[in-house]
Each structure stands twice: as structure tokens, then as C-alpha cells.
Write an enzyme that holds these catalytic residues in place. Structure first.
Site, short mmCIF file in Angstrom:
data_model
loop_
_atom_site.label_atom_id
_atom_site.label_comp_id
_atom_site.label_asym_id
_atom_site.label_seq_id
_atom_site.Cartn_x
_atom_site.Cartn_y
_atom_site.Cartn_z
N LYS A 13 25.07 11.12 56.13
CA LYS A 13 25.06 11.39 57.57
C LYS A 13 23.70 11.05 58.18
O LYS A 13 23.61 10.41 59.21
CB LYS A 13 25.39 12.86 57.87
CG LYS A 13 26.74 13.31 57.37
CD LYS A 13 27.05 14.74 57.80
CE LYS A 13 26.13 15.79 57.23
NZ LYS A 13 26.16 15.91 55.75
N ARG A 88 29.33 23.21 61.69
CA ARG A 88 29.62 23.42 60.28
C ARG A 88 30.59 24.56 60.06
O ARG A 88 30.97 24.82 58.92
CB ARG A 88 28.32 23.76 59.56
CG ARG A 88 27.82 22.66 58.61
CD ARG A 88 26.53 23.21 58.04
NE ARG A 88 25.97 22.61 56.91
CZ ARG A 88 25.02 21.67 56.92
NH1 ARG A 88 24.66 21.11 58.03
NH2 ARG A 88 24.46 21.29 55.80
N ARG A 127 17.03 12.14 45.82
CA ARG A 127 16.60 11.60 47.12
C ARG A 127 15.28 12.19 47.60
O ARG A 127 14.91 13.30 47.25
CB ARG A 127 17.70 11.77 48.17
CG ARG A 127 17.89 13.16 48.68
CD ARG A 127 19.06 13.20 49.67
NE ARG A 127 19.24 14.56 50.15
CZ ARG A 127 20.17 14.92 51.00
NH1 ARG A 127 21.03 14.05 51.48
NH2 ARG A 127 20.26 16.17 51.41
N ARG A 161 13.15 17.62 49.37
CA ARG A 161 13.59 18.87 50.00
C ARG A 161 13.68 19.97 48.95
O ARG A 161 14.12 19.73 47.84
CB ARG A 161 14.97 18.67 50.64
CG ARG A 161 14.88 18.01 51.99
CD ARG A 161 16.24 17.64 52.53
NE ARG A 161 17.23 18.71 52.46
CZ ARG A 161 18.42 18.64 53.05
NH1 ARG A 161 18.74 17.57 53.76
NH2 ARG A 161 19.27 19.63 52.96
N ARG A 172 25.95 24.22 48.15
CA ARG A 172 26.10 23.57 49.46
C ARG A 172 27.44 22.87 49.56
O ARG A 172 28.08 22.84 50.61
CB ARG A 172 24.92 22.61 49.69
CG ARG A 172 23.64 23.37 50.02
CD ARG A 172 22.39 22.56 49.78
NE ARG A 172 22.30 21.37 50.59
CZ ARG A 172 21.53 20.31 50.28
NH1 ARG A 172 20.82 20.32 49.16
NH2 ARG A 172 21.49 19.29 51.06
#
Ligand code: AMP
Length: 214
Positions: A13, A88, A127, A161, A172
Site C-alpha cells: 500500500k 481498518r 523491509r 520499523r 498484524r
């Protein structure tokens, strides 16, 4: 033009929102980025959100709705926005509808980036992003052209992160399936939900999105 990008963590996203932002001259509104900046500035919102974020759960609807409502009112959203990570929950989706009516705005496209969960764990744990401009990279899937140097701005500082670890990712993904799947249903019933294949290479996902938003 106002767009909602849906999809589980790791679906792409953020990456695709950044590309659409440049192409359409509208702004990416990532509730995750907003919260991370509140956490790093140790604001009241940040202090409230930090623990929940690190556990992989969802921050309170009330806080998120107030945050996004204030953000949409800012000057830089006048041309339009891409919502990334919001709504969400069903409550957030309903609140968004009411706030947009109040502001005289509407959503033009809701697009789900469809992916396989298992691939997301690998995507997320490797990432990282440029500390300076936020461009996203991956240890194996998307390295900078020159090692250690951001393609976009030339910075040599990168960050990971706190919540991008295998354990939190599972949580998550669970939150996504339990709380966010009903949001997809909400938009499907309104007949404004479209899907793209998020397992395709990044440029092809971009092409699919482009063919929807024109
Ligand atoms: P993201 O960057 O979208 O993966 O979001 C990182 C974390 O921020 C999530 O795991 C949640 O804890 C929190 N968060 C972001 N957006 C929302 C939202 N719309 N509602 C509740 N929590 C959120």
C-alpha cells in the site's frame, strides 16, 4: 480524486501510494506513518499508541478518526488524498463516510491489493526505508541501486520499523483478517471495491492501479 488502498501489512500500500501520489498530484495519508511520527516525538498520542503498535494490535478508533479528520482539512489535501492504512475497522469506515459528507467530499475508488499471507511475513521482515525521504527498500526483494545509498535522495541513513518482526507481523495479519476484512465487505456491498493482484511485480501492480484510477 480520493482513493482508499486496502490490503494486509506488506501488501505494498505504501509503495503504491507513493507512486500514485507523484502521478496524480494527490497526497498519501498513512495513519501508520502519522502514528510513528507521534511516537518519535513522544506526544500524548504517541505515548498512547506505542505499546499497541508494538504488540501488533489496533490503536483506538476514536483517536484515529480524530487524527484523520484533522489531517483531511489541511491545505495539501485539497487536490485529493490516498488513504493508506485507514479505515481498518467497520466503525472507522462508517465514521469516514459521515466525515466526508460533512466536509462535502467523497471516495472515488476503493482498491484492494490482493496478496498471499505467507509471502507477507518474508516481505515485511526484510523491509526498511530511507530515514530522509521515506523511500521503501527490501534486503532481498528491492535493494537500492548502489548499496547503502538511497536511489531517491542519496541519503545513506536507513531505518527499520519496530513492529516489522516475524512475531508482530503474525499479530498484524490476524488483526487485518479479524477487524479489517469486514471493511472490505462494507465497500463490496456499496459496489465500489475493486481488486488488483498484489503478488505481481511492483511495476505491474502500479499499471493495474493506473488502469483503475485512469
Ligand atoms: P501500518 O503502518 O499501516 O502498518 O500501521 C502500523 C500500526 O499502526 C498498526 O499495526 C496499528 O497498530 C496502528 N494503526 C495504523 N493505522 C491504524 C488504524 N487505521 N486503526 C488502528 N490502528 C492503526
Amino acid at each position: 480524486m480520493n482513493i482508499i488502498l486496502m490490503g494486509p501489512p506488506g501488501a505494498g500500500k505504501g509503495t503504491q501510494a507513493q507512486r500514485l501520489e507523484n502521478k496524480l498530484d494527490i497526497i498519501q495519508l498513512s495513519t501508520g506513518d502519522m502514528l510513528r511520527s507521534e511516537v518519535s516525538s513522544e506526544s500524548d498520542i504517541g505515548l498512547e499508541a506505542k505499546e499497541v503498535m508494538n504488540s501488533g494490535g489496533l490503536v483506538s478508533d476514536e483517536l484515529i478518526i480524530a487524527m484523520i479528520s484533522m489531517r483531511i482539512d489541511k491545505e495539501d489535501c485539497q487536490n485529493g488524498f490516498i488513504l493508506d492504512g485507514f479505515p481498518r475497522t467497520s466503525l472507522q469506515a462508517e465514521a469516514l463516510d459521515s466525515m466526508l459528507i460533512e466536509k462535502g467530499l467523497k471516495i472515488d475508488h476503493v482498491i484492494e491489493i490482493e496478496v498471499d499471507d505467507e509471502a507477507m511475513v518474508n516481505r515485511i521482515t526484510g523491509r526498511y526505508s530511507c530515514s530522509s525521504c521515506g523511500a521503501g527498500y527490501h534486503e532481498t526483494l528491492q535493494k537500492p541501486k548502489v548499496e547503502g545509498i538511497c536511489d531517491n535522495c542519496g541519503s545513506n541513513e536507513f531505518k527499520y520499523r519496530d513492529d516489522d518482526n516475524a512475531e508482530t507481523v503474525r499479530e498484524r495479519l490476524n488483526s487485518y483478517h479479524q477487524q479489517t476484512a469486514p471493511v472490505l465487505e462494507y465497500y463490496r456491498e456499496k459496489d465500489i471495491l475493486k481488486g488488483v493482484n498484489g503478488m505481481a511485480p511492483i511495476n505491474q501492480v502500479e499499471d493495474q492501479l493506473e488502469s483503475i484510477v485512469g
